[in-house]
Motif scaffolding. Structure first.
Motif, mmCIF file in Angstrom:
data_model
loop_
_atom_site.group_PDB
_atom_site.id
_atom_site.type_symbol
_atom_site.label_atom_id
_atom_site.label_comp_id
_atom_site.label_asym_id
_atom_site.label_seq_id
_atom_site.Cartn_x
_atom_site.Cartn_y
_atom_site.Cartn_z
ATOM 1 N N ALA A 1 34.234 56.388 63.391
ATOM 2 C CA ALA A 1 34.766 55.377 62.543
ATOM 3 C C ALA A 1 34.782 55.662 60.957
ATOM 4 N N LYS A 2 33.365 56.243 60.633
ATOM 5 C CA LYS A 2 32.919 56.454 59.580
ATOM 6 C C LYS A 2 33.647 57.739 58.973
ATOM 7 N N LYS A 3 33.503 58.812 59.931
ATOM 8 C CA LYS A 3 34.008 60.168 59.633
ATOM 9 C C LYS A 3 35.475 59.974 59.082
ATOM 10 N N TYR A 4 36.390 59.298 60.068
ATOM 11 C CA TYR A 4 37.619 59.207 59.995
ATOM 12 C C TYR A 4 38.188 58.101 58.998
ATOM 13 N N LYS A 5 37.303 57.353 58.405
ATOM 14 C CA LYS A 5 37.475 56.194 57.538
ATOM 15 C C LYS A 5 38.468 55.124 58.117
ATOM 16 N N VAL A 6 37.844 54.651 59.212
ATOM 17 C CA VAL A 6 38.605 53.566 60.011
ATOM 18 C C VAL A 6 37.591 52.285 59.794
ATOM 19 N N SER A 7 38.005 51.154 59.591
ATOM 20 C CA SER A 7 37.381 49.821 59.277
ATOM 21 C C SER A 7 37.407 49.176 60.878
ATOM 22 N N VAL A 8 36.360 48.811 61.580
ATOM 23 C CA VAL A 8 36.412 48.257 62.660
ATOM 24 C C VAL A 8 36.062 46.844 62.426
ATOM 25 N N HIS A 9 36.897 45.867 62.778
ATOM 26 C CA HIS A 9 36.622 44.483 62.636
ATOM 27 C C HIS A 9 36.329 43.544 63.732
ATOM 28 N N ALA A 10 36.764 44.073 65.023
ATOM 29 C CA ALA A 10 36.064 43.165 66.217
ATOM 30 C C ALA A 10 36.361 44.345 67.269
ATOM 31 N N TRP A 11 35.442 43.947 68.379
ATOM 32 C CA TRP A 11 35.463 45.041 69.535
ATOM 33 C C TRP A 11 34.923 43.983 70.685
ATOM 34 N N VAL A 12 35.081 44.480 71.862
ATOM 35 C CA VAL A 12 34.512 44.029 73.075
ATOM 36 C C VAL A 12 34.377 45.319 74.134
ATOM 37 N N LEU A 13 33.334 45.544 74.567
ATOM 38 C CA LEU A 13 33.050 46.449 75.820
ATOM 39 C C LEU A 13 32.806 45.742 76.961
ATOM 40 N N MET A 14 33.858 45.864 77.800
ATOM 41 C CA MET A 14 33.735 45.538 79.183
ATOM 42 C C MET A 14 33.368 46.457 80.232
ATOM 43 N N THR B 1 33.112 46.074 59.795
ATOM 44 C CA THR B 1 33.786 46.042 58.431
ATOM 45 C C THR B 1 34.635 44.623 58.301
ATOM 46 N N PRO B 2 34.261 43.206 57.626
ATOM 47 C CA PRO B 2 34.872 42.501 57.710
ATOM 48 C C PRO B 2 36.557 42.442 56.991
ATOM 49 N N HIS B 3 37.536 42.097 57.712
ATOM 50 C CA HIS B 3 38.881 42.251 57.222
ATOM 51 C C HIS B 3 38.861 41.251 55.977
ATOM 52 N N PRO B 4 39.679 41.644 55.082
ATOM 53 C CA PRO B 4 40.048 40.318 54.075
ATOM 54 C C PRO B 4 40.497 39.159 54.237
ATOM 55 N N LEU B 5 40.931 38.847 55.321
ATOM 56 C CA LEU B 5 41.591 37.707 55.980
ATOM 57 C C LEU B 5 40.209 36.834 56.641
ATOM 58 N N PHE B 6 39.429 37.654 57.311
ATOM 59 C CA PHE B 6 38.293 36.991 57.531
ATOM 60 C C PHE B 6 37.358 36.563 56.575
ATOM 61 N N MET C 1 31.587 31.551 58.652
ATOM 62 C CA MET C 1 31.188 31.439 60.070
ATOM 63 C C MET C 1 31.663 30.360 60.522
ATOM 64 N N LEU C 2 31.502 29.048 59.917
ATOM 65 C CA LEU C 2 31.955 27.854 60.523
ATOM 66 C C LEU C 2 33.425 27.651 60.875
ATOM 67 N N SER C 3 33.984 28.190 59.674
ATOM 68 C CA SER C 3 35.585 28.408 60.003
ATOM 69 C C SER C 3 35.899 29.178 61.077
ATOM 70 N N TYR C 4 35.221 30.516 61.172
ATOM 71 C CA TYR C 4 35.576 31.095 62.299
ATOM 72 C C TYR C 4 35.269 30.578 63.544
ATOM 73 N N ARG C 5 34.193 29.929 63.840
ATOM 74 C CA ARG C 5 33.681 29.337 65.075
ATOM 75 C C ARG C 5 34.666 28.524 65.392
ATOM 76 N N LEU D 1 44.040 38.172 67.078
ATOM 77 C CA LEU D 1 43.575 39.393 67.887
ATOM 78 C C LEU D 1 42.034 39.266 67.807
ATOM 79 N N TYR D 2 41.432 38.764 66.656
ATOM 80 C CA TYR D 2 40.092 38.521 66.736
ATOM 81 C C TYR D 2 39.560 37.766 68.073
ATOM 82 N N ARG D 3 40.265 36.521 68.177
ATOM 83 C CA ARG D 3 39.864 35.552 69.186
ATOM 84 C C ARG D 3 40.139 36.362 70.540
ATOM 85 N N TYR D 4 41.419 36.937 70.578
ATOM 86 C CA TYR D 4 41.625 37.592 71.995
ATOM 87 C C TYR D 4 40.656 38.373 72.412
ATOM 88 N N ILE D 5 40.199 39.397 71.620
ATOM 89 C CA ILE D 5 39.081 40.309 71.878
ATOM 90 C C ILE D 5 38.078 39.670 72.376
#
Length: 234
Positions: A44-57, A155-160, A171-175, A117-121
Motif C-alpha cells: 500500500a505504501k509502495k504503490y501509494k494506496v490509502s487503506v481506510h477499512a479492512w477485514v480478514l476472514m 489512512t482515515p478518509h476525509p469523510l471519516f 469515534m462517538l459518531s462513527y460508533r 462500505l465502512y460498516r459493511y466491511i
C-alpha cells in the motif's frame, strides 16, 4: 471470452474482495493474518494506496482503499497476492493457486456509499456469526476507526475525519453508525456492484466514472435494444 477490464481511477475509493479458491481457507491462524497485513502495509505504501477499512476472514478479505494512481490498487493486489501465496504454500507444504482468480472490486461514490462500505466491511464478522459486536473481532479496522487503536496501515478518509472535530467526537459518531445492520437493498447493491465490477453510486457518478475510465460500469439491460423491430419475412 475476454476478461472484463477492471476499472480504477485516481482519487476514487474502491471496495475490494479477494476470496480463497473454491471458498477454501486462506488464513489458518493469526500468524497468517499478520503476514498478510505486513505485505498489505508494504505494498500500500509502495504503490501509494490509502487503506481506510479492512477485514480478514478465514477464507476471504475485504478492503476499502483509495489509490493515488489508476494502476495503484492493481499493482498492490498483484504484489500482495503473489507474496502471500508463496508464504502460504511454503508454510503448509502445498502448491498451486490459492486465490479465486482475480480480486473483485467496485468504484464507490463517497458522498452516498463510502461510510456504508465502512460498516459493511467491519460488520462482516457479525453477519458471519463469529462475534456479536464488531469490537470483539481483532482482524478488522473497527478497533482502529471506532476505538482508537493505532496502526500505520490505516489512512482515515476525509469523510471519516468530517464525522467530528476531534478524535473522541469522531469515534462517538462513527460508533453510532453501527446501531443498524447493513441489509435489504443496500446490502444487495453493495454485493452486486462488488461481484460484477460495477460502480456503486447514482447515475451522475456512474456517468462521470464511465467517462473517466472508458468502461461500462452499470448493469447491462436485458432483452432486445430499445427500438428493435423484427424484420418482416420475405
Amino acid at each position: 471470452m475476454a476478461r472484463k477490464l477492471r476499472a480504477s481511477a485516481a482519487g476514487v475509493a474502491e471496495h475490494i474482495i479477494q476470496r480463497g479458491n473454491n471458498r477454501l481457507v486462506v488464513f489458518c491462524n493469526e500468524d497468517d493474518m499478520k503476514a498478510y497485513v505486513t505485505w498489505l502495509k508494504q505494498y500500500a505504501k509502495k504503490y501509494k494506496v490509502s487503506v481506510h477499512a479492512w477485514v480478514l476472514m478465514t477464507n476471504h478479505v475485504h478492503l476499502l482503499c483509495t489509490p493515488s494512481t489508476a494502476t495503484g490498487i492493481s499493482q498492490m493486489m498483484q504484489s500482495l497476492g503473489r507474496m502471500y501465496v508463496l508464504y502460504f504454500n511454503r508454510q503448509y507444504h502445498r502448491s498451486g493457486t490459492l486465490w479465486e482468480g482475480r480480486y473483485k472490486s467496485c468504484l464507490v461514490q463517497q458522498e452516498t456509499y463510502l461510510l456504508e462500505l465502512y460498516r459493511y466491511i467491519e460488520l462482516n464478522p457479525v453477519r458471519a456469526g463469529m462475534v456479536n459486536d464488531p469490537a470483539d473481532y481483532s482482524w478488522s479496522s473497527y478497533q482502529c476507526n471506532a476505538l482508537g487503536k493505532k496502526t500505520d496501515l490505516l489512512t482515515p478518509h476525509p469523510l471519516f475525519l468530517a464525522l467530528g472535530m476531534d478524535e473522541k467526537r469522531r469515534m462517538l459518531s462513527y460508533r453510532s453508525l453501527f446501531q443498524y445492520h447493513v441489509e435489504g437493498k443496500l446490502l444487495e447493491d453493495i454485493r452486486q456492484a462488488s461481484n460484477k465490477g460495477l460502480a456503486l453510486g447514482n447515475e451522475h457518478f456512474i456517468a462521470d466514472i464511465e467517462a473517466i475510465t472508458g468502461k461500462r460500469l452499470r448493469e447491462a439491460q436485458r432483452g432486445r435494444p430499445l427500438g428493435w423491430r423484427k424484420a418482416p419475412r420475405k
